[in-house]
Motif scaffolding. Structure first.
Motif, mmCIF file in Angstrom:
data_model
loop_
_atom_site.group_PDB
_atom_site.id
_atom_site.type_symbol
_atom_site.label_atom_id
_atom_site.label_comp_id
_atom_site.label_asym_id
_atom_site.label_seq_id
_atom_site.Cartn_x
_atom_site.Cartn_y
_atom_site.Cartn_z
ATOM 1 N N GLU A 24 3.457 5.734 7.249
ATOM 2 C CA GLU A 24 3.605 4.360 7.712
ATOM 3 C C GLU A 24 4.725 4.246 8.735
ATOM 4 N N GLU A 50 0.811 -1.222 0.000
ATOM 5 C CA GLU A 50 0.000 0.000 0.000
ATOM 6 C C GLU A 50 0.845 1.273 0.000
ATOM 7 N N ILE A 51 2.143 1.141 0.193
ATOM 8 C CA ILE A 51 3.005 2.320 0.308
ATOM 9 C C ILE A 51 3.528 2.666 -1.087
ATOM 10 N N ASP A 53 2.814 8.327 1.796
ATOM 11 C CA ASP A 53 2.417 7.073 2.436
ATOM 12 C C ASP A 53 3.555 6.521 3.285
#
Length: 523
Positions: free
Chosen positions: A503, A493-494, A499
Motif C-alpha cells: 500500500e 484492508e491493510i 499489505d
C-alpha cells in the motif's frame, strides 16, 4: 457491588491538596483534602430560593414590597438517569450535572458522592440548575428541589430598577443563617471581580517545566449559584459571574476537545477532582508528581490528549483524530493499557474482559470506556504521556480502519495477554497476528515521533524490541514519508506487513526503493 466499591476506594483513594487557599495559592500535596467520597453534613437554607431572595428584598426595600414580586429564573433540580443513554442526552441538552446535593454542608471534601438510597450499581442522583424554560424529557426521572432567583437572569422591569442586588444577595445569606460564608463587602474587590486563575502541571522530564492544563473545565459554586469556564491552551480561566463568598472549586475532566477522563470509582463518564474552598477571586493551582496521584495523572493525560488532538493537524496535513466523545479511563492498579473502543460499539467477549480487568469489570455495567490506561508504576509526566499518546494513536487508527478491523485486533490483544499472562502482543505466529503487527508498528512509531518532538531528542525509540518493527516507519520518515503520509496507508484492508508495504508503494511509487529498503532491513 458495595463491597467492591469500598475495596476500590481503599486501594485507590489518596490524600492530596490543601483547602482554604487564596487566589495566588499553589496546590501541591497535603493530607487536608481527601479525594475519596464526599461526606455530607446538615442541610442548609439556600439563600437563592425565590422565597428567601424575596424576603431579603422586602427586608431591605420595604416600600417596594407591594410592587415587586420575584419569579423563578431557574430550577434547582435532580435527575435520575437509568443509564448512559439518558445521561448523555441530558449532557447534550447542556445540563451540567454534579453527583451531590448543593444545599448541604460538606463535612469531608471528596471527588464523588453516591446517594445511600440508590443501588450502588446504578447512577446516583445528578443535581443541576436549569432555566425555567428547560424542556424536561418525559422519560427521565427528575424532581424540582427549589425554585431559584438570580438577579442577573431576571427580566428587566421598571419595578426592579434601583435595587442593589448584591446587597439583596448578601442579606439573604444573613437571613438564612449563612452570614459566616460572606466575604467583607469591600468596594472594588469581590462583587466586581469574576473568579479567574491558572491551572498548571509540572513536566520534569527535562527540568521543571510548568505547563498549563489545557481545555479542562473549572467549576465553582456557592449553593446553587454556579460558574464554569474552560482553561485556554496555557491553563488560564475566567468565570463569567461574580460571587461574595468563598467557593467550592473543582476540575471537571471533560475536555473542550470532547474527550472525557474517568472514573471516580462510581459510574460517571468524566472524573472530578475537588480543589476545596477558595477565594471568590479565583484560585491558581500547581500540580506536580508529588501531588495526589489521581489529580496528577488526570492532568497529564488531559494535556497529552489535548496536545495529541492539536498535533493531528499541522501544516495543512491531517491524521484523523479519535472520536469526539472519546472516553478514557485511568486504572492505577493495572500495568497494561488497551484501546478496546467499547463506547464506539466494539464488541468484546466479557469472559476475556473479566480476565483482563479483574475487579474492575463491574464498572463497565453502565459506562463503557474507549481507552483503558494502566498507570501502575507510571508516576511521572513522561511515562504517562507516552502511554496516553500510544493509545490515542490506536484510536486514530480505529477511526480510519473501522469496527471490523478493530474487533479482530482487540480480540487478538486481549486473548494474547490472558493466555500468556504477559505477552500482550503474542509472538508473531498466531492467527491474525498481522492486525497486531500493523497497529502496533503505527502506535509505537507515532508515540516515538511525538515524544521526540516534545522533548527534542532523537535518542529514544519505543517498541523496537518486539517481534514487529516500528523502526520501518522511522526509517522511511527520515527519508521523506512523514507520519501524515504513513497514516494514509492504514486502511481497513491493510491487515499484515505485506499489505502495508504494498500500500505504501501504491501511494508513493516515487519512493519505492526507500520503502523496500526499509522493509527489507527490518524484516
Amino acid at each position: 457491588m458495595k463491597n467492591l466499591i469500598l475495596v476500590l476506594a481503599a486501594l485507590l483513594a489518596a490524600s492530596c491538596t490543601k483547602s482554604g487557599l487564596e487566589h495566588d495559592a499553589r496546590i501541591v500535596a497535603s493530607p487536608d483534602l481527601d479525594h475519596g467520597m464526599i461526606e455530607l453534613g446538615e442541610r442548609l437554607d439556600d439563600p437563592y430560593t425565590v422565597e428567601n431572595m424575596e424576603a431579603s428584598l422586602n427586608d431591605l426595600y420595604p416600600t417596594k414590597a407591594e410592587r415587586v414580586v420575584l419569579s423563578a429564573t431557574h430550577y434547582y433540580v435532580r435527575f435520575l438517569p437509568t443509564g448512559e443513554a439518558q445521561y448523555d442526552r441530558l449532557e447534550a441538552m447542556g445540563v451540567e450535572m454534579i453527583d451531590h446535593p448543593l444545599d448541604y454542608s460538606i463535612v469531608k471534601e471528596g471527588d464523588y458522592y453516591h446517594d445511600p438510597g440508590i443501588d450502588d450499581e446504578s447512577i446516583t442522583w445528578q443535581y443541576a440548575v436549569v432555566s425555567c424554560d428547560f424542556p424536561f424529557p418525559a422519560d427521565i426521572r427528575h424532581e424540582i428541589v427549589d425554585e431559584c432567583f438570580f438577579a442577573e437572569n431576571a427580566p428587566q422591569t421598571k419595578a426592579l430598577e434601583g435595587i442593589d442586588w448584591e446587597a439583596v444577595e448578601r442579606n439573604s445569606y444573613v437571613l438564612t443563617g449563612n452570614a459566616a460564608m460572606l466575604k467583607p463587602a469591600t468596594k472594588g474587590s469581590y462583587p466586581e471581580t469574576c473568579p479567574s486563575g491558572r491551572i498548571t502541571v509540572v513536566d520534569d522530564y527535562n527540568g521543571q517545566n510548568e505547563c498549563g492544563v489545557a481545555g479542562v473545565q473549572v467549576s465553582c459554586n456557592s449553593f446553587v449559584k454556579f460558574a464554569h469556564a474552560y482553561t485556554d491552551k496555557d491553563g488560564y480561566y475566567k468565570m463569567n459571574r461574580t460571587f461574595t463568598t468563598d467557593l467550592r472549586y473543582r476540575l471537571v475532566f471533560k475536555n473542550e476537545k470532547g474527550f472525557g477522563i474517568g472514573f471516580n470509582l462510581l459510574l460517571i463518564p468524566a472524573s472530578i477532582s475537588t480543589l476545596g474552598k477558595n477565594s471568590p477571586l479565583g484560585v491558581n493551582v500547581r500540580v506536580d508528581k508529588f501531588s495526589e496521584e489521581k489529580l496528577f495523572s488526570r492532568c497529564v493525560v488531559n494535556n497529552a490528549a489535548y496536545e495529541y488532538y492539536e498535533r493531528c493537524k499541522e501544516d495543512g496535513c491531517k491524521i484523523k483524530t479519535p472520536p469526539g466523545n472519546l472516553r478514557i479511563w485511568l486504572f492505577q492498579l493495572l500495568s497494561r493499557s488497551s484501546s478496546p473502543m467499547l463506547q464506539q460499539g466494539i464488541l468484546v467477549d466479557n469472559s476475556i474482559l473479566k480476565e483482563y480487568l479483574g475487579i474492575y469489570l463491574p464498572l463497565l455495567k453502565l459506562f463503557l470506556p474507549d481507552i483503558m490506561l494502566g498507570l501502575k508504576d507510571r508516576n511521572d509526566y513522561a511515562s504517562i504521556y507516552n502511554e496516553t499518546v500510544h493509545e490515542l494513536s490506536h484510536a486514530s487508527h480505529f477511526v480510519q480502519a473501522g469496527k471490523q478491523y478493530w474487533e479482530t485486533f482487540i480480540k487478538f490483544i486481549l486473548v494474547s495477554y490472558v493466555t500468556s499472562g504477559w505477552m500482550i502482543f503474542g509472538n508473531g505466529t498466531e492467527e491474525n497476528h498481522g492486525y497486531c503487527e500493523v497497529a502496533e508498528m503505527w502506535a509505537f512509531y507515532h508515540q516515538t515521533k511525538l515524544f521526540r518532538d516534545r522533548y527534542r531528542t532523537n535518542s529514544v525509540t519505543f517498541g523496537g524490541s518486539y517481534w514487529f518493527s516500528p523502526q520501518i516507519f522511522l526509517n522511511i520518515d527520515q527519508r521523506g514519508i512523514d507520519r501524515f503520509r504513513i497514516f494514509r496507508a492504514l486502511r481497513a484492508e491493510i491487515t499484515d506487513v505485506e499489505d502495508l508495504q504494498s500500500e505504501l508503494i501504491n501511494l508513493y511509487p516515487e519512493s519505492r526503493s526507500t520503502i523496500n529498503q526499509a522493509f527489507d532491513r527490518y524484516e
